[in-house]
Design a protein around this motif. Structure first.
Motif, short mmCIF file in Angstrom:
data_model
loop_
_atom_site.label_atom_id
_atom_site.label_comp_id
_atom_site.label_asym_id
_atom_site.label_seq_id
_atom_site.Cartn_x
_atom_site.Cartn_y
_atom_site.Cartn_z
N ARG A 1 0.80 -1.22 0.00
CA ARG A 1 0.00 0.00 0.00
C ARG A 1 0.84 1.28 0.00
O ARG A 1 0.54 2.21 -0.73
N SER A 2 1.85 1.33 0.82
CA SER A 2 2.64 2.56 0.92
C SER A 2 3.38 2.85 -0.38
O SER A 2 3.39 3.98 -0.87
N THR A 3 3.99 1.82 -0.94
CA THR A 3 4.71 1.98 -2.21
C THR A 3 3.73 2.28 -3.33
O THR A 3 4.02 3.10 -4.22
N LEU A 4 2.56 1.66 -3.32
CA LEU A 4 1.52 1.94 -4.30
C LEU A 4 1.12 3.41 -4.25
O LEU A 4 1.02 4.07 -5.28
N THR A 5 0.91 3.92 -3.05
CA THR A 5 0.51 5.32 -2.89
C THR A 5 1.56 6.24 -3.49
O THR A 5 1.23 7.18 -4.22
N THR B 1 -4.27 4.01 3.60
CA THR B 1 -3.11 3.74 4.45
C THR B 1 -3.18 4.50 5.76
O THR B 1 -2.52 4.13 6.72
N GLY B 2 -3.98 5.57 5.78
CA GLY B 2 -4.07 6.40 6.98
C GLY B 2 -2.84 7.28 7.19
O GLY B 2 -2.68 7.88 8.25
N ILE C 1 -2.05 12.05 2.82
CA ILE C 1 -3.39 12.63 2.71
C ILE C 1 -3.29 14.14 2.53
O ILE C 1 -3.96 14.72 1.66
N GLU C 2 -2.44 14.78 3.31
CA GLU C 2 -2.25 16.23 3.19
C GLU C 2 -1.69 16.59 1.82
O GLU C 2 -2.11 17.56 1.20
N ARG C 3 -0.71 15.79 1.35
CA ARG C 3 -0.14 16.06 0.03
C ARG C 3 -1.21 15.91 -1.06
O ARG C 3 -1.29 16.72 -1.98
#
Length: 142
Positions: free
Chosen positions: A22-26, A59-60, A65-67
């Motif tokens: 998930r993190s790498t996908l984001t 991912t939370g 989210i801010e970006r």
């Protein structure tokens, strides 16, 4: 070459989606959105940006989210800007690599004010505030 980089990023997003990373996908989705924006492919960039935001929410990760929210807000203000020119890409890539405006000017045989002009155009087209945000984009502006 330009379309090839986008195709590779799309494939990376597809593989990462299936992998559950998930993190790498984001991160890959963000890079894809930026690359599409650079190429002037605005509708696709907006879609990729929305998918990036959805992944960030999943991912939370508050920073992502801010970006996502910040990028969506800024891109909505810029609208359909033209794609980044080849000269702007060269200047941006050198700035991204850490060269000063004077060093870029010497390397590309330009004046410092021309380098500043090109960087300003890149910042406007990508809706970023400056060099620090340019450096946060990991995909070269090829």
């Amino acid at each position: 070459m330009e379309g090839r980089n986008i195709d590779l990023l799309k494939k990376a997003v597809d593989v990462l989606t299936r992998s559950g990373a998930r993190s790498t996908l984001t991160h890959a989705q963000y890079e894809l959105a930026v690359k599409l924006k650079i190429e002037g492919r605005h509708d696709e960039a907006q879609l990729a940006l929305r998918e990036f935001r959805e992944s960030a929410m999943a991912t939370g990760n508050k920073a992502w989210i801010e970006r996502a929210d910040d990028t969506m807000r800024r891109w909505s203000k810029t609208g359909d800007t033209p794609k980044v020119s080849s000269k702007e890409r060269k200047v941006a890539n050198l700035a991204q690599a850490g060269l000063s405006n004077g060093e870029i000017a010497n390397r590309l045989h330009l004046t410092t004010s021309t380098v500043e002009f090109h960087l300003s155009n890149v910042y406007r087209k990508l809706a970023i505030s400056g060099r620090s945000e340019l450096r946060s984009i990991l995909v070269p502006i090829l």
